[in-house]
Write a protein that holds these residues in place. Structure first.
Motif, PDB file in Angstrom:
ATOM      1  N   VAL A 171       1.018  -1.512  -0.065  1.00  0.00           N
ATOM      2  CA  VAL A 171      -0.166  -0.231  -0.407  1.00  0.00           C
ATOM      3  C   VAL A 171       0.513   1.130  -0.104  1.00  0.00           C
ATOM      4  N   LEU A 172       1.958   1.118   0.491  1.00  0.00           N
ATOM      5  CA  LEU A 172       2.907   1.985   0.563  1.00  0.00           C
ATOM      6  C   LEU A 172       3.995   2.220  -0.292  1.00  0.00           C
ATOM      7  N   LEU A 173       3.858   1.417  -0.708  1.00  0.00           N
ATOM      8  CA  LEU A 173       4.930   1.522  -2.820  1.00  0.00           C
ATOM      9  C   LEU A 173       4.391   1.793  -3.621  1.00  0.00           C
ATOM     10  N   SER A 174       2.215   1.157  -3.942  1.00  0.00           N
ATOM     11  CA  SER A 174       2.178   1.398  -4.833  1.00  0.00           C
ATOM     12  C   SER A 174       1.692   3.161  -5.985  1.00  0.00           C
ATOM     13  N   PRO A 175       1.512   3.995  -4.378  1.00  0.00           N
ATOM     14  CA  PRO A 175       1.539   5.387  -5.391  1.00  0.00           C
ATOM     15  C   PRO A 175       2.792   5.787  -5.698  1.00  0.00           C
ATOM     16  N   LEU A 177       5.051   3.715  -7.527  1.00  0.00           N
ATOM     17  CA  LEU A 177       5.388   3.570  -8.853  1.00  0.00           C
ATOM     18  C   LEU A 177       3.985   3.880  -9.740  1.00  0.00           C
ATOM     19  N   GLY A 178       3.041   5.152  -9.597  1.00  0.00           N
ATOM     20  CA  GLY A 178       2.326   5.547 -10.003  1.00  0.00           C
ATOM     21  C   GLY A 178       0.531   4.803 -10.180  1.00  0.00           C
ATOM     22  N   THR A 179       0.036   5.866 -11.155  1.00  0.00           N
ATOM     23  CA  THR A 179      -1.764   5.209 -10.427  1.00  0.00           C
ATOM     24  C   THR A 179      -2.158   4.014 -11.026  1.00  0.00           C
ATOM     25  N   THR A 180      -0.970   3.078 -12.414  1.00  0.00           N
ATOM     26  CA  THR A 180      -1.313   1.923 -13.029  1.00  0.00           C
ATOM     27  C   THR A 180      -1.287   0.993 -11.560  1.00  0.00           C
ATOM     28  N   ALA A 181       0.269   1.181 -10.631  1.00  0.00           N
ATOM     29  CA  ALA A 181       0.336   0.298  -9.596  1.00  0.00           C
ATOM     30  C   ALA A 181      -0.855   0.517  -8.509  1.00  0.00           C
ATOM     31  N   VAL A 182      -1.808   1.638  -8.375  1.00  0.00           N
ATOM     32  CA  VAL A 182      -2.476   1.920  -7.324  1.00  0.00           C
ATOM     33  C   VAL A 182      -4.346   1.139  -8.063  1.00  0.00           C
ATOM     34  N   LYS A 183      -3.821   1.291  -9.229  1.00  0.00           N
ATOM     35  CA  LYS A 183      -5.338   0.249  -9.788  1.00  0.00           C
ATOM     36  C   LYS A 183      -5.256  -0.624  -9.398  1.00  0.00           C
ATOM     37  N   TRP A 184      -3.934  -1.696  -9.775  1.00  0.00           N
ATOM     38  CA  TRP A 184      -3.862  -2.604  -9.677  1.00  0.00           C
ATOM     39  C   TRP A 184      -3.458  -3.800  -8.341  1.00  0.00           C
ATOM     40  N   MET A 185      -3.162  -2.154  -7.464  1.00  0.00           N
ATOM     41  CA  MET A 185      -2.973  -3.043  -5.616  1.00  0.00           C
ATOM     42  C   MET A 185      -4.072  -4.238  -5.569  1.00  0.00           C
ATOM     43  N   PRO A 186      -5.272  -4.245  -6.105  1.00  0.00           N
ATOM     44  CA  PRO A 186      -5.491  -5.414  -5.283  1.00  0.00           C
ATOM     45  C   PRO A 186      -5.375  -6.261  -5.481  1.00  0.00           C
ATOM     46  N   LEU A 187      -5.075  -6.633  -7.078  1.00  0.00           N
ATOM     47  CA  LEU A 187      -4.593  -7.891  -7.586  1.00  0.00           C
ATOM     48  C   LEU A 187      -3.145  -8.046  -7.073  1.00  0.00           C
ATOM     49  N   THR A 188      -2.408  -7.586  -7.163  1.00  0.00           N
ATOM     50  CA  THR A 188      -1.592  -7.892  -7.033  1.00  0.00           C
ATOM     51  C   THR A 188      -0.449  -7.694  -5.915  1.00  0.00           C
ATOM     52  N   SER A 189      -1.664  -6.988  -4.371  1.00  0.00           N
ATOM     53  CA  SER A 189      -0.815  -7.529  -2.988  1.00  0.00           C
ATOM     54  C   SER A 189      -2.127  -8.861  -3.061  1.00  0.00           C
ATOM     55  N   ALA A 190      -2.981 -10.059  -3.918  1.00  0.00           N
ATOM     56  CA  ALA A 190      -3.776 -11.260  -3.345  1.00  0.00           C
ATOM     57  C   ALA A 190      -1.991 -12.151  -4.168  1.00  0.00           C
ATOM     58  N   LEU A 191      -1.492 -11.880  -4.807  1.00  0.00           N
ATOM     59  CA  LEU A 191      -0.667 -12.206  -5.985  1.00  0.00           C
ATOM     60  C   LEU A 191       0.649 -12.831  -4.383  1.00  0.00           C
ATOM     61  N   VAL A 192       1.096 -11.535  -4.716  1.00  0.00           N
ATOM     62  CA  VAL A 192       2.029 -11.764  -3.138  1.00  0.00           C
ATOM     63  C   VAL A 192       1.635 -13.148  -2.584  1.00  0.00           C
ATOM     64  N   VAL A 193       0.430 -12.124  -0.970  1.00  0.00           N
ATOM     65  CA  VAL A 193      -0.041 -13.097  -0.073  1.00  0.00           C
ATOM     66  C   VAL A 193      -0.405 -14.727  -1.184  1.00  0.00           C
ATOM     67  N   GLY A 194      -0.857 -15.254  -2.129  1.00  0.00           N
ATOM     68  CA  GLY A 194      -1.408 -16.099  -2.506  1.00  0.00           C
ATOM     69  C   GLY A 194      -0.148 -16.981  -2.847  1.00  0.00           C
ATOM     70  N   PHE A 195       0.781 -16.689  -3.314  1.00  0.00           N
ATOM     71  CA  PHE A 195       1.955 -17.312  -3.789  1.00  0.00           C
ATOM     72  C   PHE A 195       3.089 -17.609  -1.986  1.00  0.00           C
ATOM     73  N   LEU A 196       2.974 -16.364  -1.281  1.00  0.00           N
ATOM     74  CA  LEU A 196       3.643 -17.440  -0.208  1.00  0.00           C
ATOM     75  C   LEU A 196       2.773 -17.729   0.788  1.00  0.00           C
ATOM     76  N   SER A 197       1.609 -17.491   0.485  1.00  0.00           N
ATOM     77  CA  SER A 197       1.004 -18.877   1.274  1.00  0.00           C
ATOM     78  C   SER A 197       1.143 -19.607   0.581  1.00  0.00           C
ATOM     79  N   GLY A 198       1.226 -20.208  -0.227  1.00  0.00           N
ATOM     80  CA  GLY A 198       0.828 -21.396  -1.156  1.00  0.00           C
ATOM     81  C   GLY A 198       2.519 -21.657  -1.021  1.00  0.00           C
ATOM     82  N   LEU A 199       3.251 -21.164  -0.812  1.00  0.00           N
ATOM     83  CA  LEU A 199       5.282 -22.229  -0.583  1.00  0.00           C
ATOM     84  C   LEU A 199       5.051 -22.800   0.997  1.00  0.00           C
ATOM     85  N   ILE A 200       4.450 -22.059   1.999  1.00  0.00           N
ATOM     86  CA  ILE A 200       3.640 -22.042   2.995  1.00  0.00           C
ATOM     87  C   ILE A 200       3.187 -23.436   3.910  1.00  0.00           C
ATOM     88  N   LYS A 201       2.193 -23.665   3.061  1.00  0.00           N
ATOM     89  CA  LYS A 201       1.629 -24.806   2.578  1.00  0.00           C
ATOM     90  C   LYS A 201       2.364 -25.679   1.881  1.00  0.00           C
TER      91      LYS A 201
END
Length: 420
Positions: A171-175, A177-201
């Motif tokens: 959330v702090l980093l996205s602004p 990086l520009g408006t595009t990063a803010v627009k896609w923040m719901p996807l990128t944040s969930a992607l990072v959390v999903g990837f890490l959760s999958g590895l840990i599982k």
């Protein structure tokens, strides 16, 4: 002796404000309140009240992307009208409260409209009451607390807190990086959390994958926008309702897509098992840590320092209403009763303190909204269980309608004065 702070442009019941001054001030207040997260209904109610206090007839329409201003001296007089485009609002309860303080001073006759204008402009430059570290704690406490409430085990809960910290970093980093990063923040944040959760599982097979991802990104869930949009459609605020509903559902789909991509990406590197989730945390621990969730919501949404305790109290009362209603009948009655209590107590507090009711009501509503159900529904459908997924997804709209009915009932019981 006359108050030296009053002048010909100070508002008082006995001195009508000039049309131009009233017009300029109402526009300034409307744009500021919209920017800090005032809902369409509250903003229109406030501006109409201001116009009436200034001695004019006002007609206003607010949506997330524009405000329509209309003002006339009498019903038969020509109307001045203007439509101003606005950027999407960002909830900042501290700035909303400061704007409310300015309006109270004007209403009391201790601040002129001329002096109020720079005060309103200055609000935008005031730093948030809670800096980055407390705001970070707000994210962590919220992810941790919701995980406990939703039946997570200890490992799930601790990981949800860690992932909430990572999401705050995004959330702090996205602004930057520009408006595009803010627009896609719901996807990128969930992607990072999903990837890490999958590895840990892979190493923690009993990890509740959906629940951990859900609570990790819970501060970005669009449940409030979906509930607000659904309620606005019911109350015939069609344009605002459609926009909020569309933006909320779009963000929800982005989050689900990000989570799925992240987990699938993790499966390329490790084998992800399908073991049953671990047992939920003992309820006594939930009671002990529940206040952290309430404090976390207040910190994350920048509740003013002086109102923190009241915000926590109103949210706690709302949740007690949820528990009481759920024990009597079902969760829908619980949400209804919790919302009614939050609105009534918040309105009483507002009448007593002359502070905007949103400061204490909004965190309570955010505690009750059904975005988590929608996330689970889409995730369940993505896993192949369409029947259960659709049931969970449509339950989100039932929760939204229940909350809106609770708001309307609460306002009918305790009609507040026009404020933010």
């Amino acid at each position: 002796m006359e108050n030296p702070k009053k002048d010909s442009k100070a508002f008082s019941a006995s001195a009508k404000v000039s049309f131009d001054d009233a017009w300029n001030f109402i526009m300034k207040v409307g744009l500021a309140a919209h920017k800090y997260g005032a809902t369409s209904g509250r903003l229109e109610f406030l501006l109409k009240g201001l116009a009436q206090d200034f001695g004019y007839k006002g007609n206003f329409k607010s949506t997330p992307v524009e405000i329509r201003f209309g003002l006339q001296e009498t019903t038969d007089a020509p109307k001045r009208a203007e439509v101003l485009a606005t950027p999407p609002s960002n909830i900042d309860l501290d700035k909303l409260a400061r704007l409310g303080d300015v309006l109270n001073e004007i209403n009391a006759g201790t601040l002129s409209l001329n002096d109020a204008a720079p005060r309103i402009d200055a609000i935008d430059q005031i730093p948030p009451p809670w800096g980055k570290f407390p705001s970070m704690l707000g994210y962590v406490f919220t992810g941790f607390g919701f995980a406990l409430l939703l039946g997570a085990g200890w490992t799930d809960t601790l990981l949800a807190a860690v992932f909430s910290l990572i999401v705050y970093g995004i959330v702090l980093l996205s602004p930057r990086l520009g408006t595009t990063a803010v627009k896609w923040m719901p996807l990128t944040s969930a992607l990072v959390v999903g990837f890490l959760s999958g590895l840990i599982k892979h190493w923690v097979p009993d990890l509740n994958l959906v629940l951990v991802i859900l609570c990790g990104v819970i501060m970005l869930l669009p449940g409030y926008a979906i509930s607000l949009g659904t309620g606005e459609l019911v109350t015939k605020q069609v344009k605002s309702g459609l926009y909020n509903l569309k933006s909320g559902l779009t963000a929800l789909v982005k989050q689900i897509a990000g989570a799925i991509i992240g987990v699938r990406l993790a499966s390329v590197f490790v084998t992800i098992g399908a073991e049953a989730p671990q047992a939920p945390v003992d309820p006594k621990w939930i009671i002990l840590f529940f206040p952290l969730l309430l404090v976390g919501l207040a910190l994350a949404f920048q509740v003013p320092r002086r109102d923190l305790a009241w915000s926590v109290l109103v949210s706690a009362i709302a949740y007690l209403g949820v528990l009481g209603g759920s024990s009597i009948m079902n969760a829908n009655l619980g949400n209804l009763l919790g919302t009614i209590l939050a609105v009534i107590v918040g309105s009483l507090w507002s009448l007593k303190t002359s502070r905007p009711a949103s400061i204490v009501v909004m965190p309570a509503i955010l505690l009750l909204v059904g975005g988590t159900i929608g996330f689970r529904g889409l995730a369940t459908m993505a896993s192949g269980n369409m029947v259960l997924g659709l049931e969970q997804f449509f339950q989100m709209f039932i929760v939204a309608l229940t909350i809106m009915v609770g708001v309307l009932i609460g306002l009918f019981i305790m009609r507040p004065k026009p404020n933010l």
